[in-house]
Structure formats: C-alpha cells, structure tokens
Design a protein around this motif. Structure first.
Motif, PDB file in Angstrom:
ATOM      1  N   ARG A 234     -30.735 100.617  38.578  1.00  0.00           N
ATOM      2  CA  ARG A 234     -29.914 100.696  39.790  1.00  0.00           C
ATOM      3  C   ARG A 234     -28.942 101.850  39.638  1.00  0.00           C
ATOM      4  O   ARG A 234     -28.355 102.041  38.576  1.00  0.00           O
ATOM      5  CB  ARG A 234     -29.150  99.398  40.033  1.00  0.00           C
ATOM      6  N   ARG A 235     -28.815 102.647  40.703  1.00  0.00           N
ATOM      7  CA  ARG A 235     -27.872 103.764  40.704  1.00  0.00           C
ATOM      8  C   ARG A 235     -26.724 103.417  41.648  1.00  0.00           C
ATOM      9  O   ARG A 235     -26.938 103.160  42.831  1.00  0.00           O
ATOM     10  CB  ARG A 235     -28.572 105.053  41.120  1.00  0.00           C
ATOM     11  N   VAL A 236     -25.524 103.402  41.111  1.00  0.00           N
ATOM     12  CA  VAL A 236     -24.341 102.990  41.857  1.00  0.00           C
ATOM     13  C   VAL A 236     -23.542 104.236  42.243  1.00  0.00           C
ATOM     14  O   VAL A 236     -23.250 105.076  41.386  1.00  0.00           O
ATOM     15  CB  VAL A 236     -23.465 102.045  41.014  1.00  0.00           C
ATOM     16  N   PRO A 237     -23.176 104.381  43.528  1.00  0.00           N
ATOM     17  CA  PRO A 237     -22.434 105.580  43.956  1.00  0.00           C
ATOM     18  C   PRO A 237     -21.050 105.644  43.335  1.00  0.00           C
ATOM     19  O   PRO A 237     -20.451 104.623  42.972  1.00  0.00           O
ATOM     20  CB  PRO A 237     -22.331 105.410  45.482  1.00  0.00           C
ATOM     21  N   ALA A 238     -20.552 106.869  43.228  1.00  0.00           N
ATOM     22  CA  ALA A 238     -19.153 107.052  42.860  1.00  0.00           C
ATOM     23  C   ALA A 238     -18.282 106.556  44.003  1.00  0.00           C
ATOM     24  O   ALA A 238     -18.748 106.386  45.137  1.00  0.00           O
ATOM     25  CB  ALA A 238     -18.881 108.534  42.576  1.00  0.00           C
ATOM     26  N   SER A 239     -17.036 106.289  43.751  1.00  0.00           N
ATOM     27  CA  SER A 239     -16.143 105.804  44.807  1.00  0.00           C
ATOM     28  C   SER A 239     -16.059 106.820  45.934  1.00  0.00           C
ATOM     29  O   SER A 239     -16.038 108.029  45.702  1.00  0.00           O
ATOM     30  CB  SER A 239     -14.752 105.541  44.222  1.00  0.00           C
ATOM     31  N   ASN A 240     -16.044 106.329  47.155  1.00  0.00           N
ATOM     32  CA  ASN A 240     -15.923 107.162  48.360  1.00  0.00           C
ATOM     33  C   ASN A 240     -17.114 108.100  48.568  1.00  0.00           C
ATOM     34  O   ASN A 240     -16.982 109.182  49.131  1.00  0.00           O
ATOM     35  CB  ASN A 240     -14.626 107.991  48.336  1.00  0.00           C
ATOM     36  N   ASP A 241     -18.294 107.685  48.080  1.00  0.00           N
ATOM     37  CA  ASP A 241     -19.501 108.505  48.263  1.00  0.00           C
ATOM     38  C   ASP A 241     -20.669 107.577  48.526  1.00  0.00           C
ATOM     39  O   ASP A 241     -20.865 106.587  47.810  1.00  0.00           O
ATOM     40  CB  ASP A 241     -19.770 109.363  47.030  1.00  0.00           C
ATOM     41  N   LEU A 242     -21.452 107.874  49.569  1.00  0.00           N
ATOM     42  CA  LEU A 242     -22.624 107.067  49.889  1.00  0.00           C
ATOM     43  C   LEU A 242     -23.747 107.312  48.896  1.00  0.00           C
ATOM     44  O   LEU A 242     -24.517 106.413  48.564  1.00  0.00           O
ATOM     45  CB  LEU A 242     -23.106 107.406  51.310  1.00  0.00           C
ATOM     46  N   ARG A 243     -23.864 108.536  48.406  1.00  0.00           N
ATOM     47  CA  ARG A 243     -24.998 108.942  47.583  1.00  0.00           C
ATOM     48  C   ARG A 243     -24.897 108.360  46.178  1.00  0.00           C
ATOM     49  O   ARG A 243     -23.836 108.396  45.554  1.00  0.00           O
ATOM     50  CB  ARG A 243     -25.097 110.468  47.510  1.00  0.00           C
ATOM     51  N   SER A 244     -26.046 107.840  45.696  1.00  0.00           N
ATOM     52  CA  SER A 244     -26.049 107.239  44.369  1.00  0.00           C
ATOM     53  C   SER A 244     -26.722 108.123  43.329  1.00  0.00           C
ATOM     54  O   SER A 244     -26.838 107.726  42.172  1.00  0.00           O
ATOM     55  CB  SER A 244     -26.770 105.883  44.418  1.00  0.00           C
ATOM     56  N   ASN A 245     -27.147 109.319  43.730  1.00  0.00           N
ATOM     57  CA  ASN A 245     -27.804 110.224  42.784  1.00  0.00           C
ATOM     58  C   ASN A 245     -26.895 110.509  41.590  1.00  0.00           C
ATOM     59  O   ASN A 245     -25.702 110.775  41.751  1.00  0.00           O
ATOM     60  CB  ASN A 245     -28.171 111.547  43.463  1.00  0.00           C
ATOM     61  N   ILE A 246     -27.469 110.476  40.394  1.00  0.00           N
ATOM     62  CA  ILE A 246     -26.701 110.736  39.183  1.00  0.00           C
ATOM     63  C   ILE A 246     -26.107 112.140  39.216  1.00  0.00           C
ATOM     64  O   ILE A 246     -25.000 112.380  38.731  1.00  0.00           O
ATOM     65  CB  ILE A 246     -27.596 110.575  37.933  1.00  0.00           C
ATOM     66  N   SER A 247     -26.841 113.077  39.834  1.00  0.00           N
ATOM     67  CA  SER A 247     -26.400 114.472  39.865  1.00  0.00           C
ATOM     68  C   SER A 247     -25.137 114.675  40.687  1.00  0.00           C
ATOM     69  O   SER A 247     -24.483 115.714  40.570  1.00  0.00           O
ATOM     70  CB  SER A 247     -27.518 115.368  40.421  1.00  0.00           C
ATOM     71  N   VAL A 248     -24.769 113.694  41.533  1.00  0.00           N
ATOM     72  CA  VAL A 248     -23.560 113.843  42.341  1.00  0.00           C
ATOM     73  C   VAL A 248     -22.517 112.779  41.985  1.00  0.00           C
ATOM     74  O   VAL A 248     -21.657 112.444  42.789  1.00  0.00           O
ATOM     75  CB  VAL A 248     -23.890 113.791  43.860  1.00  0.00           C
ATOM     76  N   GLY A 249     -22.617 112.243  40.780  1.00  0.00           N
ATOM     77  CA  GLY A 249     -21.567 111.352  40.302  1.00  0.00           C
ATOM     78  C   GLY A 249     -21.901 109.888  40.249  1.00  0.00           C
ATOM     79  O   GLY A 249     -21.065 109.077  39.815  1.00  0.00           O
ATOM     80  N   GLY A 250     -23.119 109.509  40.685  1.00  0.00           N
ATOM     81  CA  GLY A 250     -23.511 108.111  40.574  1.00  0.00           C
ATOM     82  C   GLY A 250     -23.714 107.724  39.114  1.00  0.00           C
ATOM     83  O   GLY A 250     -23.833 108.574  38.240  1.00  0.00           O
ATOM     84  N   LYS A 251     -23.738 106.425  38.854  1.00  0.00           N
ATOM     85  CA  LYS A 251     -23.992 105.972  37.484  1.00  0.00           C
ATOM     86  C   LYS A 251     -25.100 104.926  37.502  1.00  0.00           C
ATOM     87  O   LYS A 251     -25.349 104.262  38.508  1.00  0.00           O
ATOM     88  CB  LYS A 251     -22.726 105.400  36.848  1.00  0.00           C
ATOM     89  N   GLU A 252     -25.780 104.811  36.376  1.00  0.00           N
ATOM     90  CA  GLU A 252     -26.915 103.901  36.293  1.00  0.00           C
ATOM     91  C   GLU A 252     -26.514 102.577  35.640  1.00  0.00           C
ATOM     92  O   GLU A 252     -25.652 102.559  34.754  1.00  0.00           O
ATOM     93  CB  GLU A 252     -28.048 104.545  35.509  1.00  0.00           C
ATOM     94  N   VAL A 253     -27.129 101.498  36.118  1.00  0.00           N
ATOM     95  CA  VAL A 253     -26.939 100.188  35.490  1.00  0.00           C
ATOM     96  C   VAL A 253     -28.315  99.530  35.377  1.00  0.00           C
ATOM     97  O   VAL A 253     -29.258  99.873  36.092  1.00  0.00           O
ATOM     98  CB  VAL A 253     -25.983  99.284  36.315  1.00  0.00           C
ATOM     99  N   LYS A 254     -28.419  98.587  34.480  1.00  0.00           N
ATOM    100  CA  LYS A 254     -29.693  97.909  34.233  1.00  0.00           C
ATOM    101  C   LYS A 254     -30.140  97.136  35.477  1.00  0.00           C
ATOM    102  O   LYS A 254     -29.307  96.575  36.201  1.00  0.00           O
ATOM    103  CB  LYS A 254     -29.556  96.957  33.048  1.00  0.00           C
TER     104      LYS A 254
END
Length: 346
Positions: A234-254
């Motif tokens: 699962r890719r979780v978006p950074a705060s205040n961002d819809l996008r969950s891509n790791i390249s734009v600040g999202g983080k991965e969880v199991k």
C-alpha cells in the motif's frame, strides 16, 4: 543465458531502491551473461540490429548486496547483435520510445522480449484499461478522454459525484494528477487551457476519471507475473497530497491482498498474458484498477523489504523457464530435421 536490459542510463539507478538493479543483480548472481543498453544506443549495421552495450565482466566478484554490486560493477563496452541475446528485458522509463520498438521488431522471432513489443504498443498509456471487457470491466472506473474543452466541462457538470480526477494522458509517476471539484468550475476552464494547450487538433489529451472513494488514503501497487499476483504494497500519500507515488513523497506500508483485489487480478490477468504483458504493476484503489504500468514497473525492493522476500527470483525463474522451453523446442526441431536429412542419405 545471455540477457540484455534495455533501460535508463546506469548512472541514474538508485542502488537503494531500484527494481531493475535487483533483476540485473539476480541474473549476474546466477552466472548469466548480462548486458545493459539504452534506447538511444540501438543501431543497425548491414541491416542487422545491434546495440552499444555495457557488458558485466565475468571475472568480477558478485556481492550479495545489490547496492554494493552496483558500486563495484565493472563493464566492457561492445557493439552486439540483438538477435544473439536469449532475452531482452524492457525496463526503459515512460514515455514509450516507439523507435526503439521498431528496432526490436527485426529480432522478435529470435529473442524473447519481456514485455512483448505489441503489448507495450497497446498498453503503454492510460487508455489500456478501456480495453478490458466482460467481468474485468467492472473493476475499471468510469473514464473520459478528450482534448475538447467544452465536452470535458460537460462531463464534469454531468458527473454524479462532487469531484473527479484529472490527469494528462501521457503523464507518469503521479505527474499532473489533481482533484477537480464541481464547486471550482470557474477555474476548470483555465486548467484545461493549461493541460491541453493548443486549439483544434493540436494540444494534449486529458483524462477525467471517476473519483474512487478512498483515494485520499492511497493506493495498492500489485506486481503481476504471468497473470498472477506475486507481491503488493500500500502506498500512502504525504500530507496534503492526493498522489501516493513514492517519487512524490508517498510511503509504502505492508499490504495483504483482499478478496476483491484477488478477484480483480484473476479477471485482469488472462488479458495481460494474451497481450504478452508478463510483468506489470497494477495501481488499485478500493477495488478499482486505476492504471496498468507496463514499461518498468517498480516496487520490487520495497515489497521485498516489507515481506522479507526476493521477488526478483520469481521474475528471473520465469524468464529462464521461457528461454529453456524455447531452446528445448528448437533442439527437438533440429533433431527431427536431422532424421529427415539422414533419410535422404541412405
């Protein structure tokens, strides 16, 4: 096995997270001859397709750490015929280089190309999901694509939802993905002017897509091999961002696949295999397939870390099995041909 990775430049590899590096490292660890090249290094000499390649030296010690292997890698430079490779692994970043595929057309009968050229041609953009039919179609959110600004405005106004997702057709890595709300229709036209650009037949296509509830909580990246899921996160978006891509600040969880996600894979998988798309990344939100990533799907390193696994072993196992099967068929064919030739000699 002789394997060529057609990819982005070696110096752009992030040794800590790069999925392609894990595939290269696994191949080298098994003793295969490994070459890397880029789309811009393809050439033709005497009507034969070649590539200027960097070939891993056979005398170098292969570290068990992919990151250390990357730092210690030593290469020989050579111009090599593409038809001499058992497999060419397509790992170039989007957008698709159609000229590179034209080079590969001439060797497709000699070499296993992973993923298939025709599959890449039809699936390299976000329109591919519209080709799913039958049971698979129920996993696809309502999607509209156009460069007609009046039409797109009407789509937004007629939508049953208060918001939609807008993104450029040819974007990747979360580039240009925004939420459009009906309450902001006054600014929608200016956004369309920016995204589409030129008038008439010019300009860029834009996607308006049904907003899938739960998108604000991120998405699920599922890696598919030969039509079956082999790993997910699962890719979780950074705060205040819809996008969950790791390249734009999202983080991965199991993440463990849900029953609905497993059904999605079961219905999507057969078409992927028919199209020669053996290794792909699915982006899924709340049981809906948002995108199919076919050029260089990432996530191997992060899924490995979250689950203490090595997905690259499954990928290289699959490639070896395909190549070995092709070799066995050719050997059998040649044996039969010898029998027939010997019959003439009696």
């Amino acid at each position: 096995m002789k394997i060529c990775f057609l990819m982005y430049p070696w110096e752009r590899v992030n040794p800590e997270s790069d999925s392609t590096l894990r595939l290269i490292h696994e191949s080298a660890s098994r003793g295969h001859t490994v070459a890397i090249t880029t789309p811009g290094s393809l050439t033709i000499r005497d009507s034969v397709a070649h590539a200027f390649c960097s070939v891993l030296r056979k005398d170098m010690k292969i570290s068990s750490s992919p990151a250390t292997f990357y730092k210690q890698a030593q290469f020989n430079r050579a111009k090599l015929p593409l038809a001499g490779f058992d497999v060419i692994v397509m790992r170039a970043n989007p957008p698709l280089d159609t000229v590179a595929l034209n080079f590969l057309d001439s060797v497709r009968s000699d070499t296993f190309i992973f993923n298939d050229i025709d599959g890449l041609r039809i699936a390299n953009n976000k329109l591919y999901t519209a080709s799913f039919s039958g049971e698979a179609s129920r996993y696809i959110p309502a999607t509209h694509v156009s460069k007609n600004k009046d039409y797109l405005e009407r789509i937004l106004l007629d939508s049953a939802s208060d918001k939609m997702i807008m993104k450029p057709l040819n974007g990747f890595g979360g580039e240009g993905v925004i939420v459009i709300e009906k309450s902001a229709t006054q600014s929608f036209r200016s956004l369309l002017d920016f995204y589409i650009g030129g008038e008439g037949d010019g300009g860029n296509y834009v996607i308006l897509q049904e907003y899938v509830e739960g998108a604000e909580n991120g998405d699920v990246r599922i890696l598919m091999l030969n039509g079956e899921p082999i790993g997910a996160m699962r890719r979780v978006p950074a705060s205040n961002d819809l996008r969950s891509n790791i390249s734009v600040g999202g983080k991965e969880v199991k993440h463990v696949l849900t029953k609905e996600e497993k059904l999605l894979c079961r219905h999507i998988g057969p078409k992927l295999v028919r199209d020669g798309l053996f290794f792909v990344g699915l982006d899924v939100i709340n049981g809906k397939l948002i995108e199919v990533n076919v050029l260089s799907p990432g996530g191997i390193t992060r899924i490995n870390r979250l689950n203490r696994t090595k997905l690259q072993t499954k990928v290289i196992d699959f490639i070896e099995n395909v190549v070995n099967t092709k070799d066995a068929v050719l050997e059998r064919k040649n044996a039969f041909r010898k029998v027939i030739e010997d019959a003439d000699a009696v």
